[in-house]
Scaffold this motif. Structure first.
Motif, mmCIF file in Angstrom:
data_model
loop_
_atom_site.group_PDB
_atom_site.id
_atom_site.type_symbol
_atom_site.label_atom_id
_atom_site.label_comp_id
_atom_site.label_asym_id
_atom_site.label_seq_id
_atom_site.Cartn_x
_atom_site.Cartn_y
_atom_site.Cartn_z
ATOM 1 N N LEU A 120 0.824 -1.205 0.000
ATOM 2 C CA LEU A 120 0.000 0.000 0.000
ATOM 3 C C LEU A 120 0.859 1.256 0.000
ATOM 4 O O LEU A 120 0.550 2.245 -0.671
ATOM 5 C CB LEU A 120 -0.933 -0.001 1.213
ATOM 6 N N LEU A 123 2.504 1.462 -3.640
ATOM 7 C CA LEU A 123 1.547 1.909 -4.661
ATOM 8 C C LEU A 123 1.116 3.345 -4.408
ATOM 9 O O LEU A 123 0.970 4.134 -5.351
ATOM 10 C CB LEU A 123 0.314 1.004 -4.681
ATOM 11 N N GLY A 124 0.907 3.713 -3.151
ATOM 12 C CA GLY A 124 0.482 5.075 -2.836
ATOM 13 C C GLY A 124 1.554 6.102 -3.151
ATOM 14 O O GLY A 124 1.258 7.176 -3.697
ATOM 15 N N ALA A 127 1.679 6.490 -6.915
ATOM 16 C CA ALA A 127 0.563 7.300 -7.414
ATOM 17 C C ALA A 127 0.772 8.780 -7.107
ATOM 18 O O ALA A 127 0.435 9.650 -7.921
ATOM 19 C CB ALA A 127 -0.748 6.809 -6.803
ATOM 20 N N TYR A 153 6.839 -2.548 -8.833
ATOM 21 C CA TYR A 153 5.661 -1.847 -9.337
ATOM 22 C C TYR A 153 6.062 -0.806 -10.378
ATOM 23 O O TYR A 153 5.355 -0.621 -11.383
ATOM 24 C CB TYR A 153 4.909 -1.187 -8.188
ATOM 25 N N VAL A 263 -10.389 4.496 -2.117
ATOM 26 C CA VAL A 263 -9.100 4.307 -2.795
ATOM 27 C C VAL A 263 -8.273 3.258 -2.061
ATOM 28 O O VAL A 263 -7.631 2.390 -2.676
ATOM 29 C CB VAL A 263 -8.332 5.643 -2.874
ATOM 30 N N TYR A 264 -8.289 3.317 -0.740
ATOM 31 C CA TYR A 264 -7.554 2.365 0.093
ATOM 32 C C TYR A 264 -8.002 0.931 -0.216
ATOM 33 O O TYR A 264 -7.170 0.037 -0.462
ATOM 34 C CB TYR A 264 -7.802 2.710 1.557
ATOM 35 N N HIS A 266 -9.584 -0.137 -2.895
ATOM 36 C CA HIS A 266 -9.263 -0.480 -4.283
ATOM 37 C C HIS A 266 -7.808 -0.924 -4.406
ATOM 38 O O HIS A 266 -7.509 -1.885 -5.126
ATOM 39 C CB HIS A 266 -9.515 0.724 -5.184
ATOM 40 N N ARG A 267 -6.915 -0.252 -3.699
ATOM 41 C CA ARG A 267 -5.491 -0.601 -3.811
ATOM 42 C C ARG A 267 -5.191 -1.938 -3.162
ATOM 43 O O ARG A 267 -4.294 -2.661 -3.623
ATOM 44 C CB ARG A 267 -4.625 0.522 -3.227
ATOM 45 N N GLU A 270 -6.037 -4.311 -5.808
ATOM 46 C CA GLU A 270 -5.013 -4.283 -6.849
ATOM 47 C C GLU A 270 -3.770 -5.057 -6.415
ATOM 48 O O GLU A 270 -3.167 -5.792 -7.219
ATOM 49 C CB GLU A 270 -4.647 -2.840 -7.175
ATOM 50 N N LEU A 271 -3.387 -4.919 -5.142
ATOM 51 C CA LEU A 271 -2.218 -5.640 -4.644
ATOM 52 C C LEU A 271 -2.386 -7.148 -4.791
ATOM 53 O O LEU A 271 -1.480 -7.844 -5.262
ATOM 54 C CB LEU A 271 -1.984 -5.307 -3.170
#
Length: 313
Positions: A120, A123-124, A127, A153, A263-264, A266-267, A270-271
């Protein structure tokens, strides 16, 4: 139950094991029987130089043993992982339902704590830096738990050039195996004297902070972006940003979870998709018994770890 805490600040030698009562989950909380506990740099720094004794928070993965009032989305027996802000170094830990997520059947508890929180953050931070396909990305602390995932990533997201910054040359082969095209070394003082880190990059993802922020800004191209996500603090020279037309952006995963829960969530999804497709492969450096938490902290303080350090109750 057994748990680990510390009485005074200092080195890992102040950590000790104690018997404690099993906590009762409050409203919105899950009581989780821990199978794996991720050791984080903020927890290590808390012991080394925090404001005083207190609970050691961290990421926990295991099985739900009880649920508090108002919890309807999790049940006893569910496999979960999440952040515990009280006593994470324990056989049973409390996690608020908003900080918890399910662990797929195909994944182990160790994989979960190596992937979710660190992923997280990776990815954060990525982004926040808004790298476009074809741009270049440099990751500091690239051999750590977050750095190893951030490298992978960046490569999977279409970076034209991925640079790994590490604290010693013996980590070079490891980070290249994760997709780094180039390796640069910090910690020898050269960067503080203005030494270059090779060709400039469009985005720097910095998990170190402190004195490394200056060199990180100087590594940027015109219009580049520095994303600071370390708990190490530090100061950025505004003039260095000005002459490059560059930006400095802060990222904190807890703030994302609190302010943008959609968003949290969703990620997290995605992970697990990236993990399923093997685009992200968390690296675990050591699995250490909970009662030897001091040894786990020493591994991280000495910067020996290549990937995640996990405690096993």
């Amino acid at each position: 139950m057994r748990r680990v805490r510390h009485e005074v600040n200092g080195g890992p030698e102040v950590l000790f094991v104690e018997e404690a009562p099993v906590p009762e989950p409050g409203p919105g909380e899950l009581l989780v029987r821990a199978e794996a506990i991720g050791v984080t740099l903020p927890a290590v720094r808390k012991v080394r130089g925090g404001d005083g004794p207190g609970p050691l928070g961290g990421e926990v993965a295991g099985t739900v043993a009880a649920v508090g009032e108002g919890v309807t989305d999790f049940s006893v027996g569910d496999r979960v992982t999440g952040l515990c802000f009280s006593h994470a170094y324990a056989e049973l830990a409390l996690i608020h339902r908003t900080m918890a997520s399910r662990v797929p059947d195909r994944a182990s508890a160790v994989e979960a704590v190596a992937l979710v929180r660190s992923g997280l953050v990776a990815l954060g931070a990525h982004a926040a830096g808004r790298p476009r396909p074809g741009e270049s990305v440099l990751v500091t602390a690239a051999a750590g738990a977050v750095g190893t995932l951030a490298l992978q990533y960046a490569r999977a997201s279409g970076a034209s050039r991925v640079v790994a910054a590490v604290g010693s040359a013996d980590k070079g082969e490891f980070v290249r195996s994760l997709g780094a095209d180039e390796v640069v070394i910090y910690g020898n003082g050269e960067e503080e004297r203005g030494g270059a880190w090779g060709d400039p990059v469009d985005v720097v993802l910095d998990g170190v902070g402190g004195k490394l922020l200056g060199p990180a800004v100087r590594a940027l191209t015109p219009g580049g972006r520095l994303v600071a996500f370390s708990s190490g603090g530090g100061t950025i020279d505004a003039y260095e940003l000005l002459v490059r037309g560059a930006s400095a952006i802060g990222f904190q995963m807890a703030a994302l979870a609190r302010n943008e829960p959609g968003v949290y969530a969703h990620r997290i999804g995605e992970l697990w998709e990236l993990h399923r497709d093997r685009a992200l492969r968390p690296r675990v450096f050591a699995e250490i018994p909970l009662v030897e938490a001091a040894r786990a902290h020493e591994v991280i303080e000495s910067r020996r770890n290549l990937g995640k350090v996990v405690l096993i109750p």
